[in-house]
Design an enzyme around this catalytic site. Structure first.
Site, PDB file in Angstrom:
ATOM      1  N   LYS A 139      30.166  32.232  29.123  1.00  0.00           N
ATOM      2  CA  LYS A 139      28.958  33.242  29.147  1.00  0.00           C
ATOM      3  C   LYS A 139      29.896  34.450  28.411  1.00  0.00           C
ATOM      4  O   LYS A 139      31.450  34.830  29.240  1.00  0.00           O
ATOM      5  CB  LYS A 139      28.634  33.821  29.783  1.00  0.00           C
ATOM      6  N   ASP A 198      26.786  33.110  39.162  1.00  0.00           N
ATOM      7  CA  ASP A 198      25.292  32.994  39.688  1.00  0.00           C
ATOM      8  C   ASP A 198      24.412  32.411  40.528  1.00  0.00           C
ATOM      9  O   ASP A 198      24.114  31.444  40.896  1.00  0.00           O
ATOM     10  CB  ASP A 198      24.217  32.095  38.045  1.00  0.00           C
ATOM     11  N   ARG A 232      31.820  46.409  42.619  1.00  0.00           N
ATOM     12  CA  ARG A 232      33.145  44.707  43.005  1.00  0.00           C
ATOM     13  C   ARG A 232      32.452  44.192  42.483  1.00  0.00           C
ATOM     14  O   ARG A 232      33.309  43.192  42.009  1.00  0.00           O
ATOM     15  CB  ARG A 232      32.952  44.661  44.692  1.00  0.00           C
ATOM     16  N   HIS A 277      34.334  41.604  50.768  1.00  0.00           N
ATOM     17  CA  HIS A 277      33.911  43.403  51.267  1.00  0.00           C
ATOM     18  C   HIS A 277      32.095  43.066  51.941  1.00  0.00           C
ATOM     19  O   HIS A 277      31.358  43.320  51.465  1.00  0.00           O
ATOM     20  CB  HIS A 277      33.851  43.921  49.781  1.00  0.00           C
ATOM     21  N   HIS A 336      38.859  41.737  54.530  1.00  0.00           N
ATOM     22  CA  HIS A 336      37.670  41.414  53.694  1.00  0.00           C
ATOM     23  C   HIS A 336      38.350  39.394  52.937  1.00  0.00           C
ATOM     24  O   HIS A 336      37.501  38.559  52.640  1.00  0.00           O
ATOM     25  CB  HIS A 336      37.438  42.003  52.845  1.00  0.00           C
ATOM     26  N   ARG A 388      50.319  45.895  27.964  1.00  0.00           N
ATOM     27  CA  ARG A 388      51.902  45.737  27.542  1.00  0.00           C
ATOM     28  C   ARG A 388      52.443  45.226  28.718  1.00  0.00           C
ATOM     29  O   ARG A 388      53.891  44.089  28.102  1.00  0.00           O
ATOM     30  CB  ARG A 388      52.273  47.216  27.194  1.00  0.00           C
ATOM     31  N   LYS A 400      63.015  46.787  29.049  1.00  0.00           N
ATOM     32  CA  LYS A 400      62.658  48.487  28.731  1.00  0.00           C
ATOM     33  C   LYS A 400      61.745  48.497  29.355  1.00  0.00           C
ATOM     34  O   LYS A 400      61.242  49.717  29.004  1.00  0.00           O
ATOM     35  CB  LYS A 400      62.476  47.974  27.248  1.00  0.00           C
ATOM     36  N   GLN A 437      42.326  58.217  49.158  1.00  0.00           N
ATOM     37  CA  GLN A 437      42.617  59.218  50.442  1.00  0.00           C
ATOM     38  C   GLN A 437      42.374  60.632  50.585  1.00  0.00           C
ATOM     39  O   GLN A 437      42.518  61.658  51.428  1.00  0.00           O
ATOM     40  CB  GLN A 437      43.814  59.440  50.824  1.00  0.00           C
TER      41      GLN A 437
END
Length: 559
Positions: A27, A48, A75, A121, A145, A233, A270, A291
């Site tokens: 999908k 699904d 989520r 969750h 969770h 990266r 690096k 927070q």
């Protein structure tokens, strides 16, 4: 056959029928971060289902959406993003190191772990497990969770009869299902499985994983903030290396022919500062958003509403006969799949008059009548809050009379701090009542509450980069090493965790109470913490600022 993708283009796909499911090869999803990406057909079997679709109704950042109006993402898209990044990272590693021999089955297990890692969750995400469930469980019992995510995976496989489809794709049931669940939890690691795969979704070693890569990018996008490093990266500048197992003191063992080793994901030398930027991003997001004191109080008010509604709000249980309370739904996945942010709307329209106190709190949140923020103070790094703390031997004075030097090795617990502030505040109220010949008013424990906010780089007070391995082409791709902060830069942090204590009042309309609490709070902070708290002026209930004292007016006129 042809189908139309989200992009509006016709896409050729192969369809087969299995146990009532229409299975396409993949999908295609459209995402504001990654553009167009595809999800494997086996993953779509999980997508699904009602159990996965419930994630559409769970805000990623909970109460933070009341501070940043665009932070309403869920989520659902985060889980799809982690699945996509997990697949992409495996592609990069396999292309750079063909000898890793990442099998299709291993790839599918990692993708499913990324897809399903947040299935557990509840409403407002971390508010549900960090506050509501934590306070509802019997003393000593723990739940998070991730536990519910693993329970939900078992429930989906059983309820929707997915075992045959998974076996057709080469997965072993239940062995690979158990592997997926350990990838989500990050531990314990199953012997014989490739260890570097545990670094992809939930890296418990140094917290660099696809979960962070996605929610850093997704949250900064919706919060309107900037992300200083490139996750793409970092993935391209990574490879799998072999390093010794850490010893009991956390250092790597060295020497010996029988020395055990493990495979981990390392990063090019690096990119060392980019790794620091990754953890700095985590700190910044917690500092500015996660927070935030307003988001915190919104979460706590929603939590209090759930606690008040819990005895009376029930959900049909899995057997279809009985019902379970909200706090009990975590033990019944058939009931838990209905527990989303929609529960707050259910409370608001429920006809049971016993839910009136919970409704009142939710109405206050919608009307922005939030609990008043009185003040906060930064805990010094060498202090612990309520951990092995006792007054100096022989000193019997109460907490309100203790000074910073009289608590060893840190600060008193939150209950002691609350008692100290209440004592100082009520003494002030009693003095004012006597001087004005008025009835003596008192502030009780139910009128205020204290909360802590812990902000760190991901490994509590430790430097997470100490757990990261690097490689360089000069030293050899298969000669990993660790870097001391002095090798990376001199402007790096020396402390990696900070803790705040915050005081709130449940009666924002009572200006006098809030004002006296603020003075008591600052007095306690000055004596016990060694500095005056950071706080904001108390406002009147209609939003007007407090009047300027006459002395301040005179000074202003003289200027």
């Amino acid at each position: 056959v042809y189908r139309q993708t989200n992009s509006g283009c016709d896409d050729l796909c192969v369809i087969c029928i299995h146990e009532g499911f229409v299975m396409a090869n993949e999908k295609v999803f459209s995402d504001p971060i990654y553009g167009q990406f595809s999800i494997d057909a086996t993953c779509c079997l999980f997508v699904d289902t009602p159990e996965f679709q419930r994630l559409r109704d769970i805000k990623q950042l909970g109460g933070t959406a009341f501070v940043y109006q665009s932070a309403n993402h869920t989520r659902f898209e985060h889980s799809l993003g982690v699945c996509h990044l997990a697949s992409r990272w495996l592609d990069i590693l396999q292309a750079a190191q063909p000898d890793l021999n990442i099998t299709d089955q291993e790839r599918l297990c990692v993708q499913l772990a990324g897809l399903c890692h947040d299935l557990g969750h509840g409403p407002f995400s971390h508010m549900f497990d960090a506050h509501f469930i934590k306070d509802s469980l019997p003393l000593g019992e723990k739940w998070n969770h991730e536990n519910a995510s693993n329970d939900m995976i078992d429930h989906i496989v059983k309820t929707h009869n997915l075992a045959p489809a998974l076996q057709e794709r080469g997965l072993s049931v239940p062995e690979d299902i158990d592997f997926i669940k350990t990838l989500i939890a990050g531990q314990p690691r199953i012997p014989g499985r490739k260890e570097f795969l545990y670094d992809i979704v939930a890296n418990k070693r140094n917290n660099i994983d696809c979960d962070k890569f996605d929610y850093f990018q997704r949250d900064t996008l919706h919060l309107g903030l900037k992300m200083p490093f490139s996750a793409d990266r970092l993935m391209h500048c990574s490879r799998v290396v072999t390093v010794p197992y850490p010893t009991s003191n956390g250092n790597e063992s060295s020497g010996g022919t029988n020395q055990q080793s493990q495979q981990v994901i390392a990063f090019q030398e690096k990119e060392a500062y980019s790794v620091y930027e990754l953890f700095q991003t985590r700190y910044a997001l917690h500092k500015k958003a996660y927070q935030h004191r307003v988001g915190q109080v919104v979460d706590l008010m929603h939590c209090e509403a759930l606690k008040l509604a819990d005895p009376y709000l029930t959900i049909p249980s899995g057997d279809g006969i009985g019902t379970v309370r909200l706090s009990e739904s975590i033990r019944d996945m058939s009931a838990y799949r209905f527990v989303t942010d929609a529960v707050f709307s259910l409370i608001a329209v429920h006809p049971d008059p016993r839910l009136a106190p919970a409704k009142a709190i939710l109405d206050d949140v919608k009307a922005r009548r939030l609990y008043a923020f009185v003040g906060e103070t930064l805990v010094q790094p060498h202090h612990n809050i309520g951990e092995n703390v006792s007054p100096v031997a022989g000193n019997k004075r109460n907490a309100s009379q203790m000074t910073m030097a009289q608590w060893k090795p840190g600060l008193p617990g939150l209950d002691d701090i609350k008692s100290a502030v209440l004592t100082l505040c009520n003494d002030s109220l009693a003095t004012a009542s006597r001087s004005n010949n008025e009835e003596n008013l008192t502030v009780t424990c139910d009128d205020i509450f204290l909360e802590t906010a812990t902000i760190n780089y991901g490994c509590k007070a430790k430097n997470p980069v100490d757990r990261v391995h690097f490689y360089s082409r000069k030293a050899g791709l298969d000669a990993p090493f660790q870097m001391h902060p002095s090798q990376i830069g001199i402007c790096l942090p020396s402390t990696f965790e900070e803790k705040w204590i915050r005081l709130f009042c449940r009666h924002p309309e009572n200006v006098d109470m809030c004002s006296r609490l603020r003075k008591a709070w600052e007095k306690w902070c000055t004596s016990c913490v060694g500095k005056v708290s950071v706080s904001t002026p108390v406002k009147f209930s209609d939003g007007r600022p407090p009047p300027i004292p006459r002395t301040a007016v005179r000074k202003k006129l003289k200027m």
